[in-house]
Scaffold this motif. Structure first.
Motif, short mmCIF file in Angstrom:
data_model
loop_
_atom_site.label_atom_id
_atom_site.label_comp_id
_atom_site.label_asym_id
_atom_site.label_seq_id
_atom_site.Cartn_x
_atom_site.Cartn_y
_atom_site.Cartn_z
N THR A 5 0.86 -1.18 0.00
CA THR A 5 0.00 0.00 0.00
C THR A 5 0.89 1.23 0.00
N GLN A 6 0.69 2.08 -0.99
CA GLN A 6 1.50 3.28 -1.09
C GLN A 6 0.73 4.48 -0.54
N HIS A 7 1.47 5.36 0.09
CA HIS A 7 0.92 6.59 0.65
C HIS A 7 1.67 7.75 0.02
N PRO A 8 1.21 8.98 0.26
CA PRO A 8 1.96 10.12 -0.29
C PRO A 8 3.42 10.09 0.15
N SER A 9 4.28 10.63 -0.70
CA SER A 9 5.71 10.70 -0.39
C SER A 9 5.94 11.41 0.93
N LEU A 10 6.95 10.97 1.66
CA LEU A 10 7.38 11.72 2.84
C LEU A 10 8.03 13.01 2.39
N THR A 11 7.89 14.03 3.18
CA THR A 11 8.64 15.25 2.94
C THR A 11 9.96 15.15 3.70
N ALA A 12 10.89 16.00 3.36
CA ALA A 12 12.17 16.03 4.08
C ALA A 12 11.94 16.32 5.56
N GLU A 13 10.97 17.16 5.87
CA GLU A 13 10.68 17.51 7.26
C GLU A 13 10.11 16.31 8.02
N GLU A 14 9.18 15.56 7.41
CA GLU A 14 8.62 14.37 8.05
C GLU A 14 9.71 13.32 8.27
#
Length: 114
Positions: A5-14
């Motif tokens: 299951t794919q989710h939105p990309s992580l951000t650098a901050e997350e």
């Protein structure tokens, strides 16, 4: 084999918020078995190797002497989102196939294998 299951990309901050370590200005994560150290983005190999060595020296009392040749640039996808109570999880192999820049939701990571 079930699909990931794919989710939105992580951000650098997350990513940085979920890591806990920063050496040489590079937020580093070590997976739970300590077999991989990784960072968000495609970090310069010399910079990344130096950051991993600094982390090892600080946390374990010795550096294993990683060099730029041991550093890999890969792509990953988020399998558990940052909003999850247990925190985010990523993979760079989806059903055994390598995640690439063309994989939906992929983001760049830099890794060293232990």
């Amino acid at each position: 084999m079930p699909e990931t299951t794919q989710h939105p990309s992580l951000t650098a901050e997350e990513f940085a918020a979920g890591c806990g370590y920063t050496y040489g200005g590079v937020p580093l994560c070590e997976e739970e078995r300590a077999e991989w150290v990784f960072a968000y983005g495609h970090v310069d190999p010399d910079t990344f190797a130096a950051a991993v060595n600094a982390m090892d020296l600080d946390l374990a009392g010795e550096a294993l002497g990683y060099e730029a040749a041991a550093v890999e640039h890969r792509w990953a996808i988020t399998t558990i989102p940052a909003s999850s109570p247990e925190g985010w999880w990523i993979t760079w192999a989806d059903d055994g196939a390598a995640v690439t820049a063309e994989t939906p939701g992929a983001f760049p990571i830099t890794v060293v294998s232990r």
